[in-house]
Design an enzyme around this catalytic site. Structure first.
Site: not given
Ligand code: AQP
Length: 328
Positions: A111, A192, A195
């Site tokens: 990030k 991965k 969002k």
């Molecule tokens: N691609 C993924 N596959 C499986 N699990 C996922 N999670 C996120 N992306 C995937 C799981 O969703 C939960 C919430 O995640 P988060 O919002 O705390 O942050 P993150 O892991 O950083 O998810 P994002 O969607 O990628 O958000 P941003 O883009 O804001 O960083 C966690 O349990 C995560 O493992």
């Protein structure tokens, strides 16, 4: 009965990755354990936020929890910022976290890569995540694969505290599904599904119109082999689509492979889009109902009350052990 805690950042539209890696498990776990599911809005401000978007996305995640089947009577659903003990324990645990540990976190590296000014909050994010978990002395933390490193650090911090101040924290275990722990981007299977990816074609959002989902899946990257087979090392794109299919349809990978044996990718992708749409359509209908009635507000208020009660007890005990004078 174990205690379960997890959360999702309101940092964009929730994706199928969040659904498969997190929410689907939350729904299952609520029937067997005492569950706390947060919307981690304090984490969402570790990168610059638009206040209006943050408010909207926070409400959206809370409503999606309910729409996806989390029962706010069974599980506490709450906003992290409405339970101030998170920020306070976060600071206390930051003082027990080493710079070297934080520097090793791959999420921080990803990030912050290429950014000129990176907020200190992004760097210390894992200490706040440790506080989120340890405040509830959670036994189990359902997270996707990407969060395993942060959870490992939480375990180290818990052990460090216990060693210095006497056994108190439960050292949490993670809970990750075998298939679908990491759903990958539709346009690049080495990343991965996320969002906050600026390319909306890289993810399936839970609130995407079904027509948009069909289009996104039809454009999803595959390979030139035209064999529907699960082989993440050699066929990462197709394997990813198989994982999504398996979760959306509740079918095993082997069943899906058998169904499309000898076929090209066209029918597989078309059916996958239908499976995802069938999963998402009722969820969206319920989501709009929750937003219309505002029932999530009541759930969040009750959830925060329940969370505060548990969190304050932990915080008092931690402060007592660390040498703070508590009010008498
Ligand atoms: N691609 C993924 N596959 C499986 N699990 C996922 N999670 C996120 N992306 C995937 C799981 O969703 C939960 C919430 O995640 P988060 O919002 O705390 O942050 P993150 O892991 O950083 O998810 P994002 O969607 O990628 O958000 P941003 O883009 O804001 O960083 C966690 O349990 C995560 O493992």
């Amino acid at each position: 009965m174990k205690r379960v805690l997890s959360g999702i950042q309101p940092s964009g539209q929730l994706t199928m990755g969040n659904y498969i890696g997190a929410i689907q498990n939350f729904v299952k776990l609520q029937h067997e354990h005492e569950c706390f599911f947060m919307v981690v809005d304090l984490h969402a401000i570790t990168v610059p936020q638009d206040p209006e978007a943050l408010r909207e996305q926070t409400e959206s995640v809370a409503a999606l929890y309910i729409a996806a089947g989390i029962d706010p009577v069974k599980a506490a659903i709450f906003l992290q910022s409405q339970v101030p003990q998170h920020a306070e324990l976060g600071w206390l645990l930051t003082t027990l976290t080493y710079m070297g540990e934080l520097e090793r976190m791959t999420q921080f590296k990803d990030k912050s890569e290429g950014k000129e000014s990176v907020g200190a909050g992004l760097f210390v994010y894992p200490s706040l995540m440790a506080a989120d978990i340890l405040l509830y002395n959670a036994d189990l933390v359902p997270v996707g694969d990407d969060q395993k490193q942060h959870l490992e650090l939480t375990r180290d911090i818990a052990n460090r505290f216990n060693h210095r101040f006497g056994d108190y924290f439960t050292v949490p275990a993670n809970y990750t599904p075998e298939v679908g722990a990491r759903i990958m981007s539709l346009d690049d299977a080495s990343k991965k599904m996320s969002k906050s990816n600026p390319n909306a074609g890289s993810y399936i959002a839970l609130l995407d119109d079904p027509a948009v989902i069909r289009k996104k899946i039809s454009r999803a990257k595959t390979d030139s082999e035209a064999v529907v087979k699960y082989d993440p090392a050699n066929k990462p794109e197709v394997s990813n689509l198989l994982s999504i299919y398996s979760h959306a349809a509740g079918m095993s990978i082997a069943e899906i492979e058998a169904k499309y044996e000898g076929q090209m990718y066209g029918p597989f992708k078309k059916d996958l889009a239908e499976q995802v749409a069938a999963l998402i359509e009722p969820l969206q209908a319920r989501y709009h109902e929750v937003r219309r009635t505002g029932e999530h507000h009541d759930a969040l208020r009750r959830g925060a009350e329940r969370a505060c009660e548990v969190a304050q007890k932990t915080l008092d005990e931690v402060k007592r052990r660390m040498g703070f004078v508590l009010p008498r």
